[in-house]
Design an enzyme around this catalytic site. Structure first.
Site, PDB file in Angstrom:
ATOM      1  N   CYS A  85       0.827  -1.219   0.000  1.00  0.00           N
ATOM      2  CA  CYS A  85       0.000   0.000   0.000  1.00  0.00           C
ATOM      3  C   CYS A  85       0.861   1.269   0.000  1.00  0.00           C
ATOM      4  O   CYS A  85       1.569   1.512  -0.957  1.00  0.00           O
ATOM      5  CB  CYS A  85      -1.006  -0.039   1.156  1.00  0.00           C
ATOM      6  SG  CYS A  85      -2.317   1.187   0.990  1.00  0.00           S
ATOM      7  N   HIS A 131      -3.819  -5.143  -0.344  1.00  0.00           N
ATOM      8  CA  HIS A 131      -3.437  -5.666   0.973  1.00  0.00           C
ATOM      9  C   HIS A 131      -3.460  -7.190   0.966  1.00  0.00           C
ATOM     10  O   HIS A 131      -4.513  -7.776   1.188  1.00  0.00           O
ATOM     11  CB  HIS A 131      -4.386  -5.118   2.048  1.00  0.00           C
ATOM     12  CG  HIS A 131      -4.182  -3.666   2.309  1.00  0.00           C
ATOM     13  ND1 HIS A 131      -3.301  -3.197   3.248  1.00  0.00           N
ATOM     14  CD2 HIS A 131      -4.705  -2.575   1.707  1.00  0.00           C
ATOM     15  CE1 HIS A 131      -3.297  -1.875   3.226  1.00  0.00           C
ATOM     16  NE2 HIS A 131      -4.148  -1.472   2.299  1.00  0.00           N
ATOM     17  N   GLU A 163      -2.481  -9.145   3.183  1.00  0.00           N
ATOM     18  CA  GLU A 163      -2.833  -9.639   4.522  1.00  0.00           C
ATOM     19  C   GLU A 163      -4.335  -9.670   4.742  1.00  0.00           C
ATOM     20  O   GLU A 163      -4.805 -10.245   5.712  1.00  0.00           O
ATOM     21  CB  GLU A 163      -2.123  -8.798   5.589  1.00  0.00           C
ATOM     22  CG  GLU A 163      -2.699  -7.407   5.854  1.00  0.00           C
ATOM     23  CD  GLU A 163      -2.282  -6.323   4.864  1.00  0.00           C
ATOM     24  OE1 GLU A 163      -1.726  -6.663   3.801  1.00  0.00           O
ATOM     25  OE2 GLU A 163      -2.521  -5.132   5.163  1.00  0.00           O
TER      26      GLU A 163
END
Lengths: 210, 256
Positions: free
Chosen positions: A80, A190, A192
């Site tokens: 990001c 992202h 994650e």
């Protein structure tokens, strides 16, 4: 050791949890200590919030040179704002980035845009969008082309250096959502928070031998 | 090929358990939050929203443990709302593993909290929830903002309030029609559309979903970017897969 760089901008628990999930035995450290970053075999550079704040916080913790060293020498994953900061400059607050790579971070323009139902596109670009891989890279291993990843951002990379583009996404326009250059891999989305595909990308990073 | 519209199941949590209400009266135990979250994740939920409806302040801390446990096993965005009052509340929830925090009543009491928290943690993690009800005023009517779970009228116009919240830094707005909530008659499409047309940030439509066509209407007519529903998923009437298949057959981009 894998160092997740903490410069006080936002929550790194999600990133840590995702690394632990794919590699429970790995030595993973969320750290703002330059010595840890120097010692680490792999470095993760996350980021959320506004880029001017990110750069300021990074400098307040004297982490700029550690990040630059790591980005030049070891497997390095930007996420990001961690992607955006690698470049020359951002329109957000007219901020200078770290200048490791050549390109400008620009704000999405949603004038004259429409989704499939005819509604104007929103900013931030938030949600699951398709990531179309433009080159073969170890970090795309076992990830289908055009798999969806979770995005949340209002600014995107515009780079003249087409050689660094590793994936693109369409939102208002086609933009580069992943870059790869030597030991650096960075993504606008992202991983994650991107379920199976995201965890696979993290697994690929852990296994990446540059 | 573009951004997928999101389906977000909403989980009400109290005293460490997911509960579901029947006609807002009786609360039934609906399971362990981690198990319920995993189930929806496996069905393809795009995000999860947890609403902490714990009444007593003694047990408020429990939500942090729940979020910590869920965030270790479910890797999609997690939003938490209910009783969020201070910068410290937001920080604690984010540190526990929430990706977004939803603010409702406290934004009315102190609008600056939206500015403070979005400046500190980023707009991407601040959702402002607006509960609105069509209210007569003389010979015209407007959507009025209510707080405290719909008990207190504020006199504020929901559309103007939405614009203000976005300008103070809300990254997303969760719009609930109190007229429709629990009715299964579908979203208040006019309300959703009026707000969606006025603000640039994504809108989550909520309140009133009774069947899958309602989800489609919220997106196609209301212009919502995401749809939130509780009962149609909790009671097993529909799975998220079914909802997505139906949306896809109506030419809405979804994540499979």
């Amino acid at each position: 050791m894998i160092a997740i760089i903490d410069y006080g901008m936002g929550n790194l628990k999600s990133v840590f949890n995702a690394f632990k999930q794919v590699s429970p035995e790995a030595d993973i450290k969320v750290t703002s200590n330059p010595a840890d970053i120097k010692k680490a075999h792999q470095v993760v550079f996350p980021g959320q919030g506004a880029m001017p704040d990110c750069i300021r916080e990074l400098d307040e913790r004297n982490l700029r040179s550690s990040v630059i060293d790591a980005a030049k020498t070891k497997p390095f994953l930007g996420i990001c704002i961690g992607l955006q900061m690698l470049f020359d400059k951002s329109e957000e607050g007219n901020t200078d980035g770290l200048g490791l790579l050549s390109g400008t971070i620009k704000r999405f323009n949603n004038e004259n845009t429409a989704d499939e139902s005819g509604h104007k596109l929103k900013i931030p670009h938030m949600g699951w969008n398709e990531v179309s891989q433009t080159n073969d890279h170890p970090l795309w291993k076992n990830i289908s082309n055009n798999d969806r990843f979770y995005f949340v951002h209002s600014y995107y990379l515009e780079s003249k250096d087409k050689n660094i583009v590793s994936a693109e996404t369409l939102y208002a326009q086609k933009f580069c959502c992943a870059i790869a250059k030597e030991n650096i891999f960075a993504v606008q989305f992202h991983p994650e928070k991107s379920s199976t595909a995201g965890l696979q990308l993290i697994k690929n990073f852990i296994q990446w031998a540059v | 090929m573009s951004l997928a519209k999101r389906i977000i199941p909403c989980l009400d949590v109290t005293d460490g358990r997911v509960v579901k209400g029947i006609n807002f009266l009786e609360l039934q135990d609906a399971g362990d939050p981690v198990e319920v979250a995993k189930k929806y994740n496996e069905q393809g939920a795009d995000e999860l929203t947890f609403l902490d409806i714990t009444a007593s302040s003694d047990n408020r801390g429990l939500i942090l443990h729940i979020i910590e446990s869920v965030a270790k096993e479910v890797f999609i965005p997690l939003t938490v709302g209910g009783g969020v009052r201070t910068l410290e509340d937001v920080r604690n929830l984010l540190n526990a593993g929430a990706d977004k925090v939803s603010i409702n009543t406290s934004a009315i009491v102190n609008p600056d909290i939206v500015y403070q928290t979005s400046s500190r943690f980023g707009s991407q993690c601040i959702v402002v929830a607006i509960d609105a009800k069509l209210t007569d005023q003389g010979d015209k009517s407007f959507w009025q903002v209510f707080t405290h779970g719909g008990r207190n009228a504020t006199g504020l116009d929901a559309i103007e309030w939405a614009v203000k919240m976005a300008s103070l830094g809300a990254g997303e707005l969760l719009i609930t029609s109190m007229d429709r909530d629990g009715t299964k008659k579908g979203f208040d499409l006019e309300l959703i559309k009026s707000i969606s047309d006025k603000v640039d940030v994504p809108i989550i439509a909520s309140g009133g979903v009774g069947d899958l066509q309602h989800l489609v209407d919220g997106i196609k007519i209301g212009g919502a970017d995401a749809v939130l529903a509780a009962s149609i998923f909790h009671f097993g009437e529909y799975t998220i897969d079914q909802a997505k298949a139906f949306m896809k057959s109506n030419h809405i981009e979804i994540r499979q």
